[in-house]
Design an enzyme around this catalytic site. Structure first.
Site, short mmCIF file in Angstrom:
data_model
loop_
_atom_site.label_atom_id
_atom_site.label_comp_id
_atom_site.label_asym_id
_atom_site.label_seq_id
_atom_site.Cartn_x
_atom_site.Cartn_y
_atom_site.Cartn_z
N GLY A 11 0.81 -1.22 0.00
CA GLY A 11 0.00 0.00 0.00
C GLY A 11 0.84 1.26 0.00
N GLN A 12 0.14 2.40 0.10
CA GLN A 12 0.82 3.70 0.00
C GLN A 12 1.94 3.83 1.04
OE1 GLN A 12 -1.19 7.09 1.55
NE2 GLN A 12 -0.09 8.55 0.29
N ASP A 34 1.26 -9.01 1.98
CA ASP A 34 0.07 -8.37 1.42
C ASP A 34 -0.67 -9.40 0.55
OD1 ASP A 34 -1.83 -6.44 0.53
OD2 ASP A 34 -0.33 -4.87 0.74
N ARG A 36 -1.19 -8.95 -2.61
CA ARG A 36 -0.39 -8.97 -3.85
C ARG A 36 0.91 -8.21 -3.61
NH1 ARG A 36 -5.46 -8.95 -5.16
NH2 ARG A 36 -5.68 -6.79 -4.50
N TYR A 140 -14.76 4.39 8.37
CA TYR A 140 -13.31 4.38 8.57
C TYR A 140 -12.96 5.00 9.94
CZ TYR A 140 -8.41 5.83 7.64
OH TYR A 140 -7.05 6.06 7.68
C1 AKB Z 1 -8.10 9.42 4.35
O1 AKB Z 1 -8.23 10.49 3.77
O2 AKB Z 1 -9.01 8.59 4.48
C2 AKB Z 1 -6.76 9.09 4.99
C3 AKB Z 1 -6.72 9.52 6.41
C4 AKB Z 1 -6.75 10.94 6.77
O3 AKB Z 1 -6.65 8.69 7.28
N1 AKB Z 1 -5.71 9.72 4.26
#
Ligand code: AKB
Length: 319
Positions: A11-12, A34, A36, A140
């Protein structure tokens, strides 16, 4: 010297953290895991790993005699709204699987990132303190608050050594980010580098905390190497570098690309950004483990302009 496993290594952040860990511990001591392999492979051993598969995770940790785990696999704020249940399952259960390994004594130390997304509309938005109301409006963010509570619970109840920072929006140049609200900043650099105009999905005055990858990597490694006795926060440390708006970033990039044009078409991500802090108070990270950002806003823009490849795909280009 530790034997480390990075989960979410393609990932990033993971793709760049792997190389920073190689510098710190040697290639022979770093394992990248990961679903991949990364597009730009590292010199370290790669293992195919679904972090929701607890048995496979246990096997990888035993086989490679891992003692430090960096658990980075996650769905971010914007993509997470299209798949909230999947976001909860991945973000929370992946962390739990790693915390359980630590509780069982199979690994000594865990790193897991929280985010500014753990805050919400009733949090103090300027100089957001370490401890304040946390009422995130995205799934999130909900998983980040839940994860922070789990980290503190496992520390207090079982003595698990788990360390965490609340990352601001992260600007890297190796691997494009995957579906965050702060991604506009990287997209703006991508477009400018290609000599194309950019249509920004946030309004021009949306101030958000951001950080460059070199500071992210240093913060992560410094926290993991800090003396446990100095650490007073066992949920997740606030972390700050600079805060800026799309209009300010546009003006700064124009110093390198004078004709660069940006238009503004805010979408659903505007409401997410409007619920997040504008600036962060990271005083406890500074006093507990000596955190200091290296890049201010101007330094970050100059660094990104140099670092970001001209041929990076634009979002949705399919290339
Ligand atoms: C997002 O924008 O979801 C992430 C974060 C701020 O955790 N870059």
């Amino acid at each position: 010297m530790h034997r480390v496993l990075v989960i979410g290594a393609s990932g990033q952040i993971g793709s760049e953290l792997v190389d920073a860990l190689v510098d710190a511990h040697g290639a022979a001591n770093v394992v990248a895991g990961d679903l991949r392999a990364a597009a730009t492979p590292s010199a370290v051993q790669f293992v195919t790993l679904d972090t929701l598969d607890a048995a496979r995770l246990r096997e990888v940790v035993a086989q490679h005699r891992i003692d430090h785990v960096y658990q980075l696999a996650a769905l971010l704020s914007a993509v997470g709204e299209a798949a909230p249940l999947q976001t909860w399952t991945l973000n929370v259960n992946a962390l739990l699987n790693v915390l359980e390994l630590a509780r069982e004594g199979r690994v000594a130390r865990v790193f897991w990132p929280s985010s500014i997304a753990a805050f919400g509309p009733r949090s103090q938005r300027d100089d957001t303190p370490q401890a304040t109301v946390m009422d995130p409006g995205t799934m999130y963010g909900v998983t980040k608050v839940a994860g922070e509570r789990l980290c503190e619970y496992y520390f207090r109840r079982f003595g698990v050594d788990v360390r965490s920072v609340r990352y601001p929006g992260v600007l890297g140049s190796r691997t494009p980010p995957g579906g965050g609200t702060t991604d506009y900043a990287i997209e703006m650099f991508q477009a400018a580098k290609r000599g194309e105009p950019y249509r920004c999905f946030l309004g021009p005055d949306t101030r958000l905390p951001m950080i460059g990858m070199p500071d992210v990597l240093r913060a992560t490694l410094e926290l993991m190497e800090a003396d446990a006795a100095q650490l007073g926060v066992h949920a997740s440390y606030n972390l700050a570098a600079s805060s800026f708006t799309p209009a300010e970033l546009h003006a700064a990039i124009r110093r390198f690309a004078p004709g660069f044009e940006v238009t503004y078409a805010p979408d659903f991500r505007q409401a997410i950004a409007d619920s997040w802090p504008r600036t962060i108070d990271d005083g406890e990270a500074r006093s507990d483990w000596g955190w200091r950002p290296q890049f201010d806003f101007e330094g970050l823009v100059a660094h990104m302009w140099e670092a970001i490849p001209r041929d990076w795909p634009l979002p949705g280009s399919g290339s």
